[in-house]
Design an enzyme around this catalytic site. Structure first.
Site: not given
Ligand code: GLN
Length: 508
Positions: A84, A159, A183
């Site tokens: 990532k 994400s 994410s």
């Molecule tokens: N979707 C969540 C957010 O927008 C989680 C993001 C993540 O785990 N990096 O913060």
């Protein structure tokens, strides 16, 4: 048995690739080339990668040469992996999905990346993500969204949509993600993959571009529980460069996963069904697949108990105060002086003006929204009302977990309330997007480990549904044992892995 051909190599698990490589049945160059060819064929459509590693074949050739020379190599030597883009890599740009870091090549490797290299794994490239890991769909990436390999008109989750899509489109056998509020687990759910958020402090955060430091954890993404465990063993363990890293020794996650494959690993396991993480707001097909899976677990000897976590109801609200607060502080370093982009207003400007112009162009709308929210929540006069209250809720959630774990060995829920939604469906409504993480956020707030694994296809749309398992802090191994056992039960029912049911992608 003849060695698998290139198409089969991209469908072979990391565990099996490692065995084939060790036995000399295939070379790392062949395995790596098969994946690079697959990337070339499908990534124009999927867009899982922001950067493909030009040195991958050369690195693979070095592993092959060392093996030929009789050098004893680590278990996963020669197995490719996608990374990532939130993780710093010495030899590849690391943008965290943001324009403000476009082209930035870090001066060091994240600890987890250094550990992959020490394990002689082959970095295939950097995967797409929502900007600074803010989002649940990758639609907030400054470089355009990733598409879900199961249906290219739908989101791959976020994400870390790039890592999950790469694995589910057979562009990489395994990948690294980061999970601040879901994410890793949410993208795994909607792409039919396995993803693990380790115990907070179990995997180093050094060199992971910080979103919210008290919530972030790096973890594996894969197509099988054992593969996730093998990667976890490579990246996990104490790192003196991360002040929150747990100094204790960890058991082998791979051994825990293998213990789950013995047939009776669920016998007597108390499985806590979290009352607050189902029902209203959950897609009908997600609920039906979930309840079928619970029945299957009960038949295999698990003791299903209902548990209640009354404060989980406030988890999303607390998270969206704590996260922006921490993020606004973490992102202050992108000031046009130290990293990446610098935009000078026409005719020049003061330091503040250059900073303002750079942040205006360099940050996308979701990042700006959260910086504003976070600085507001932290400002004098509001601090106690917002940030202070959110921290109290966090404590109550931790207590809920402790109470649930008195009654159950593992907790379960769907990994996400719905299957993959269509592009644009939630983009205009930040709240709808935030609610995707209703199931995953509690584990981050409490620091406990969580695993997502595929549990079936929703009858109404034929798309993957994820099962989430959670365990007490430091009991990650428990997740791997239970996860591998559940995976085995489900695969017996399906007649093979769920990913085998994925539609064929058009190739270039
Ligand atoms: N979707 C969540 C957010 O927008 C989680 C993001 C993540 O785990 N990096 O913060």
């Amino acid at each position: 048995m003849s060695a698998p051909g290139p198409a089969d190599l991209t469908r072979t698990s990391a565990a099996d690739l490692a065995a084939l490589l060790t036995a000399g049945e295939v070379s790392s160059v062949e395995v790596t080339r098969a994946h690079l060819d697959r990337i070339a064929a499908v990534d124009g459509d999927v867009h899982a990668f922001l950067h493909v590693n030009a040195a991958a074949l050369e690195t693979a050739a070095q592993v092959d040469a060392d093996r030929a020379a009789g050098i004893l190599l680590p278990a996963l030597a020669g197995v490719p992996i996608a990374i990532k883009d939130v993780l710093c890599t010495l030899d590849m740009p690391s943008t965290s999905g943001s324009k403000i870091l476009e082209g930035w090549v870090p001066p060091y490797d994240a600890t987890v990346v250094a550990r992959l290299r020490a394990a002689r794994m082959i970095p295939l490239g950097k995967t797409n993500m929502d900007e600074f890991a803010m989002g649940s769909s990758t639609e907030h990436s400054a470089y355009g969204p990733t598409k879900n390999p199961w249906d290219l008109t739908r989101i791959p989750g976020g994400s870390g949509g790039g890592s999950a899509a790469a694995v589910s489109a057979f562009e990489a056998p395994v990948a690294l993600g980061s999970d601040t509020g879901g994410s890793i687990r949410q993208p795994a759910a909607v792409t039919g993959s396995v993803g693990v958020k380790p115990t907070y402090g179990g995997v180093s955060r050094y060199g992971a571009i910080a979103l919210a430091s008290s919530l972030d954890q790096v973890g594996p993404v894969s197509r099988s529980v054992l593969d996730a465990a093998l990667v976890h063993d490579v990246i996990g363990g104490h790192d003196p460069r991360d002040a929150t890293s747990i100094p204790d020794a960890w058991p082998s996650m791979a051994a825990a996963a293998r213990a789950g494959q013995t047939g009776d690993a669920l016998k007597g396991v108390r499985v806590g069904v979290v009352k607050q993480l189902e029902g209203e707001g959950f897609q009908a097909g997600v609920s039906s697949v979930y309840h079928e899976t619970l029945e299957l677990m009960a038949k295999a000897g698990a003791e299903i108990v209902e548990v209640s976590a009354p404060h989980f109801e406030y988890a999303v609200a607390a998270y969206y105060l704590i996260l922006p607060a921490e993020a606004s502080s973490n992102l202050a370093k992108f000031d046009s002086v130290r990293f990446g982009l610098r935009v000078t207003p026409a005719g020049g400007g003061t330091v503040e003006e250059v900073m303002g112009a750079t942040r205006e162009v360099g940050f996308g709308p979701e990042v700006k929204r959260r910086i504003i929210l976070g600085t507001y929540a932290l400002s004098a006069g509001y601090y106690d009302a917002y940030y202070g209250s959110a921290q109290k809720v966090r404590t109550l959630i931790q207590r809920d977990f402790a109470a649930c774990f008195e009654q159950a060995d593992i907790l379960v829920s769907p990994s996400a309330p719905t299957t993959a939604f269509r592009f644009g469906e939630k983009l205009a409504d930040p709240l709808a997007m935030y609610l995707n993480d209703v199931t995953t956020i509690p584990a981050n707030l409490a620091g406990v480990p969580g695993m997502g694994l595929p549990m079936g296809l929703a009858p109404e749309d034929g798309l993957p549904v994820g099962l989430q398992l959670m365990a007490p802090a430091r009991e990650d191994a428990r997740l791997y044992t239970a996860g591998a056992a559940i995976e085995q039960l489900l695969e017996a029912q399906w007649g093979g892995p769920l990913w085998a049911k994925a539609p064929e992608l058009r190739t270039a």
